[in-house]
Scaffold this motif. Structure first.
Motif, PDB file in Angstrom:
ATOM      1  N   ILE A   1       0.865  -1.178   0.000  1.00 19.86           N
ATOM      2  CA  ILE A   1       0.000   0.000   0.000  1.00 19.86           C
ATOM      3  C   ILE A   1       0.899   1.224   0.000  1.00 19.86           C
ATOM      4  O   ILE A   1       1.922   1.258   0.693  1.00 19.86           O
ATOM      5  CB  ILE A   1      -0.978   0.027   1.198  1.00 19.86           C
ATOM      6  CG1 ILE A   1      -1.841   1.288   1.127  1.00 19.86           C
ATOM      7  CG2 ILE A   1      -0.242  -0.066   2.525  1.00 19.86           C
ATOM      8  CD1 ILE A   1      -3.032   1.280   2.052  1.00 19.86           C
ATOM      9  N   GLU A   2       0.521   2.197  -0.802  1.00 17.94           N
ATOM     10  CA  GLU A   2       1.354   3.384  -0.993  1.00 17.94           C
ATOM     11  C   GLU A   2       0.481   4.629  -0.953  1.00 17.94           C
ATOM     12  O   GLU A   2      -0.665   4.615  -1.412  1.00 17.94           O
ATOM     13  CB  GLU A   2       2.068   3.275  -2.340  1.00 17.94           C
ATOM     14  CG  GLU A   2       2.952   4.449  -2.702  1.00 17.94           C
ATOM     15  CD  GLU A   2       3.662   4.234  -4.032  1.00 17.94           C
ATOM     16  OE1 GLU A   2       4.333   5.177  -4.505  1.00 17.94           O
ATOM     17  OE2 GLU A   2       3.532   3.126  -4.597  1.00 17.94           O
ATOM     18  N   LEU A   3       1.016   5.722  -0.412  1.00 18.97           N
ATOM     19  CA  LEU A   3       0.324   7.009  -0.423  1.00 18.97           C
ATOM     20  C   LEU A   3       1.229   8.029  -1.088  1.00 18.97           C
ATOM     21  O   LEU A   3       2.364   8.251  -0.655  1.00 18.97           O
ATOM     22  CB  LEU A   3      -0.023   7.461   1.002  1.00 18.97           C
ATOM     23  CG  LEU A   3      -0.687   8.846   1.117  1.00 18.97           C
ATOM     24  CD1 LEU A   3      -2.012   8.888   0.368  1.00 18.97           C
ATOM     25  CD2 LEU A   3      -0.889   9.225   2.586  1.00 18.97           C
ATOM     26  N   GLY A   4       0.715   8.653  -2.157  1.00 24.06           N
ATOM     27  CA  GLY A   4       1.499   9.650  -2.873  1.00 24.06           C
ATOM     28  C   GLY A   4       0.612  10.580  -3.678  1.00 24.06           C
ATOM     29  O   GLY A   4      -0.595  10.365  -3.802  1.00 24.06           O
ATOM     30  N   TRP A   5       1.224  11.619  -4.205  1.00 23.33           N
ATOM     31  CA  TRP A   5       0.505  12.635  -4.974  1.00 23.33           C
ATOM     32  C   TRP A   5       0.306  12.157  -6.409  1.00 23.33           C
ATOM     33  O   TRP A   5       1.239  11.709  -7.056  1.00 23.33           O
ATOM     34  CB  TRP A   5       1.294  13.931  -4.958  1.00 23.33           C
ATOM     35  CG  TRP A   5       0.647  15.065  -5.710  1.00 23.33           C
ATOM     36  CD1 TRP A   5       0.935  15.498  -6.968  1.00 23.33           C
ATOM     37  CD2 TRP A   5      -0.401  15.913  -5.230  1.00 23.33           C
ATOM     38  NE1 TRP A   5       0.143  16.555  -7.309  1.00 23.33           N
ATOM     39  CE2 TRP A   5      -0.695  16.839  -6.267  1.00 23.33           C
ATOM     40  CE3 TRP A   5      -1.112  15.979  -4.038  1.00 23.33           C
ATOM     41  CZ2 TRP A   5      -1.677  17.831  -6.133  1.00 23.33           C
ATOM     42  CZ3 TRP A   5      -2.092  16.954  -3.908  1.00 23.33           C
ATOM     43  CH2 TRP A   5      -2.367  17.862  -4.937  1.00 23.33           C
ATOM     44  N   GLU A   6      -0.941  12.258  -6.884  1.00 19.04           N
ATOM     45  CA  GLU A   6      -1.265  11.871  -8.253  1.00 19.04           C
ATOM     46  C   GLU A   6      -2.068  12.993  -8.911  1.00 19.04           C
ATOM     47  O   GLU A   6      -3.255  13.162  -8.634  1.00 19.04           O
ATOM     48  CB  GLU A   6      -2.095  10.576  -8.281  1.00 19.04           C
ATOM     49  CG  GLU A   6      -1.376   9.339  -7.784  1.00 19.04           C
ATOM     50  CD  GLU A   6      -0.371   8.797  -8.781  1.00 19.04           C
ATOM     51  OE1 GLU A   6      -0.453   9.212  -9.961  1.00 19.04           O
ATOM     52  OE2 GLU A   6       0.473   7.998  -8.391  1.00 19.04           O
ATOM     53  N   SER A   7      -1.422  13.782  -9.732  1.00 22.11           N
ATOM     54  CA  SER A   7      -2.077  14.815 -10.543  1.00 22.11           C
ATOM     55  C   SER A   7      -2.696  15.932  -9.713  1.00 22.11           C
ATOM     56  O   SER A   7      -2.186  17.048  -9.683  1.00 22.11           O
ATOM     57  CB  SER A   7      -3.125  14.172 -11.462  1.00 22.11           C
ATOM     58  OG  SER A   7      -3.714  15.137 -12.301  1.00 22.11           O
ATOM     59  N   THR A   8      -3.819  15.672  -9.039  1.00 25.15           N
ATOM     60  CA  THR A   8      -4.522  16.734  -8.307  1.00 25.15           C
ATOM     61  C   THR A   8      -4.824  16.382  -6.851  1.00 25.15           C
ATOM     62  O   THR A   8      -5.440  17.179  -6.150  1.00 25.15           O
ATOM     63  CB  THR A   8      -5.871  17.065  -8.990  1.00 25.15           C
ATOM     64  OG1 THR A   8      -6.699  15.893  -8.987  1.00 25.15           O
ATOM     65  CG2 THR A   8      -5.655  17.542 -10.416  1.00 25.15           C
TER      66      THR A   8
ATOM     67  N   ALA B   1      -7.465   9.618  -1.253  1.00 26.11           N
ATOM     68  CA  ALA B   1      -7.254   9.599   0.199  1.00 26.11           C
ATOM     69  C   ALA B   1      -8.282  10.454   0.943  1.00 26.11           C
ATOM     70  O   ALA B   1      -8.584  10.188   2.107  1.00 26.11           O
ATOM     71  CB  ALA B   1      -5.845  10.075   0.534  1.00 26.11           C
ATOM     72  N   ASP B   2      -8.811  11.468   0.294  1.00 23.59           N
ATOM     73  CA  ASP B   2      -9.832  12.303   0.917  1.00 23.59           C
ATOM     74  C   ASP B   2     -11.224  12.026   0.367  1.00 23.59           C
ATOM     75  O   ASP B   2     -12.200  12.037   1.096  1.00 23.59           O
ATOM     76  CB  ASP B   2      -9.504  13.788   0.727  1.00 23.59           C
ATOM     77  CG  ASP B   2      -8.601  14.332   1.827  1.00 23.59           C
ATOM     78  OD1 ASP B   2      -8.722  13.842   2.968  1.00 23.59           O
ATOM     79  OD2 ASP B   2      -7.783  15.217   1.558  1.00 23.59           O
ATOM     80  N   SER B   3     -11.323  11.753  -0.919  1.00 25.17           N
ATOM     81  CA  SER B   3     -12.640  11.529  -1.521  1.00 25.17           C
ATOM     82  C   SER B   3     -13.158  10.116  -1.265  1.00 25.17           C
ATOM     83  O   SER B   3     -14.368   9.884  -1.248  1.00 25.17           O
ATOM     84  CB  SER B   3     -12.578  11.772  -3.034  1.00 25.17           C
ATOM     85  OG  SER B   3     -11.789  10.786  -3.680  1.00 25.17           O
ATOM     86  N   GLY B   4     -12.237   9.141  -1.081  1.00 30.04           N
ATOM     87  CA  GLY B   4     -12.646   7.748  -0.936  1.00 30.04           C
ATOM     88  C   GLY B   4     -13.105   7.137  -2.243  1.00 30.04           C
ATOM     89  O   GLY B   4     -13.575   5.996  -2.283  1.00 30.04           O
ATOM     90  N   GLU B   5     -12.945   7.874  -3.334  1.00 31.10           N
ATOM     91  CA  GLU B   5     -13.407   7.416  -4.643  1.00 31.10           C
ATOM     92  C   GLU B   5     -12.408   6.438  -5.260  1.00 31.10           C
ATOM     93  O   GLU B   5     -11.196   6.648  -5.198  1.00 31.10           O
ATOM     94  CB  GLU B   5     -13.590   8.615  -5.567  1.00 31.10           C
ATOM     95  CG  GLU B   5     -14.079   8.278  -6.955  1.00 31.10           C
ATOM     96  CD  GLU B   5     -14.216   9.498  -7.839  1.00 31.10           C
ATOM     97  OE1 GLU B   5     -14.559   9.329  -9.023  1.00 31.10           O
ATOM     98  OE2 GLU B   5     -13.957  10.615  -7.342  1.00 31.10           O
ATOM     99  N   VAL B   6     -12.925   5.357  -5.849  1.00 31.99           N
ATOM    100  CA  VAL B   6     -12.077   4.419  -6.581  1.00 31.99           C
ATOM    101  C   VAL B   6     -11.754   5.040  -7.936  1.00 31.99           C
ATOM    102  O   VAL B   6     -12.638   5.207  -8.784  1.00 31.99           O
ATOM    103  CB  VAL B   6     -12.775   3.057  -6.763  1.00 31.99           C
ATOM    104  CG1 VAL B   6     -11.904   2.138  -7.615  1.00 31.99           C
ATOM    105  CG2 VAL B   6     -13.057   2.411  -5.418  1.00 31.99           C
ATOM    106  N   LEU B   7     -10.494   5.400  -8.142  1.00 33.56           N
ATOM    107  CA  LEU B   7     -10.093   6.091  -9.357  1.00 33.56           C
ATOM    108  C   LEU B   7      -9.724   5.121 -10.476  1.00 33.56           C
ATOM    109  O   LEU B   7      -9.877   5.436 -11.652  1.00 33.56           O
ATOM    110  CB  LEU B   7      -8.902   7.009  -9.055  1.00 33.56           C
ATOM    111  CG  LEU B   7      -9.129   8.000  -7.907  1.00 33.56           C
ATOM    112  CD1 LEU B   7      -7.848   8.744  -7.591  1.00 33.56           C
ATOM    113  CD2 LEU B   7     -10.238   8.970  -8.251  1.00 33.56           C
ATOM    114  N   ASN B   8      -9.272   3.944 -10.077  1.00 26.19           N
ATOM    115  CA  ASN B   8      -8.905   2.935 -11.072  1.00 26.19           C
ATOM    116  C   ASN B   8      -8.743   1.598 -10.359  1.00 26.19           C
ATOM    117  O   ASN B   8      -8.414   1.550  -9.181  1.00 26.19           O
ATOM    118  CB  ASN B   8      -7.599   3.309 -11.776  1.00 26.19           C
ATOM    119  CG  ASN B   8      -7.284   2.401 -12.953  1.00 26.19           C
ATOM    120  OD1 ASN B   8      -8.193   1.901 -13.609  1.00 26.19           O
ATOM    121  ND2 ASN B   8      -6.018   2.164 -13.216  1.00 26.19           N
TER     122      ASN B   8
END
Length: 211
Positions: free
Chosen positions: A92-99, A120-127
């Motif tokens: 598991i990784e936490l990092g900046w992606e685009s916006t 990390a804040d929206s909880g939305e599955v981006l991919n």
């Protein structure tokens, strides 16, 4: 010979015509949609972007992950991924992606590897994607499985990394390897490139540090 209508008769005819016109006008506008020129507002079905839906849009790429708080913890991100795929944690990784900051979670089953990106804040599955593993890779991948119940707390690993290198944490990762699971912290000391500090996840000891 035609007998002219009286003024009184003509007056009653005018009143009747006016009344009929008003009644017809009221019927035509009752529904609203039949009136020429009437406008209707379309209903938008588009989802707000991840940035718009994020409750902490003030975070930026230079946010210090050592102290930043997110709506979704990394444990929550793991649980969310496991609801989609029945497997063991490999990283598991936490990092900046685009916006925005994004969790990247990888899970392993006996035959497949699953990867998902979660805001990390929206909880939305981006991919998310699932890939079959080759038979030759199964043994190697199995060695990368992390026993979450045995790892030291993230805060303890963070403190050990910052004791080794003082600075801002830009990115971090918990990753299984053939030598056991490791925490990896990318730390910006203030000038130059980030320094990667590796912490043994089961003991909390510093394994290495360098560019």
């Amino acid at each position: 010979m035609n007998t002219p209508r009286s003024a009184s008769s003509r007056g009653w005819s005018g009143v009747a015509a006016l009344t009929l016109a008003l009644v017809l006008t009221g019927c035509g506008s009752a529904g609203g949609t039949d009136v020429p020129g009437a406008s209707s507002q379309p209903t938008s079905s588009s989802k707000p972007s991840a940035e718009e839906s994020s409750p902490h849009s003030d975070k930026g790429e230079d946010t210090d992950l050592a102290t930043a708080e997110f709506s979704l913890s990394w444990e929550d991100a793991l649980d969310q991924a496991k609801q989609k795929f029945d497997g063991d944690v490999s990283s598991i990784e936490l990092g900046w992606e685009s916006t925005q900051f994004v969790y990247t979670v990888k899970l392993l089953s006996d035959t497949e590897e699953y990867k998902t990106l979660i805001g990390a804040d929206s909880g939305e599955v981006l991919n998310e994607e699932t890939e079959a593993m080759d038979k030759d890779d199964v043994a190697e991948k199995s060695a990368e499985v992390i026993d979450i119940s045995k790892i030291v707390p993230w805060t303890k690993a963070r403190d050990a990394a910052l004791d080794a290198v003082t600075g801002r944490i830009d990115e971090w990762k918990l990753e299984g390897t053939g030598k056991g699971p490791h925490y990896q912290f990318d730390i910006a000391p203030g000038a130059g490139h980030d320094i990667e500090v590796t912490i043994a996840a089961y003991t909390g000891e510093v394994v290495s540090q360098g560019d």
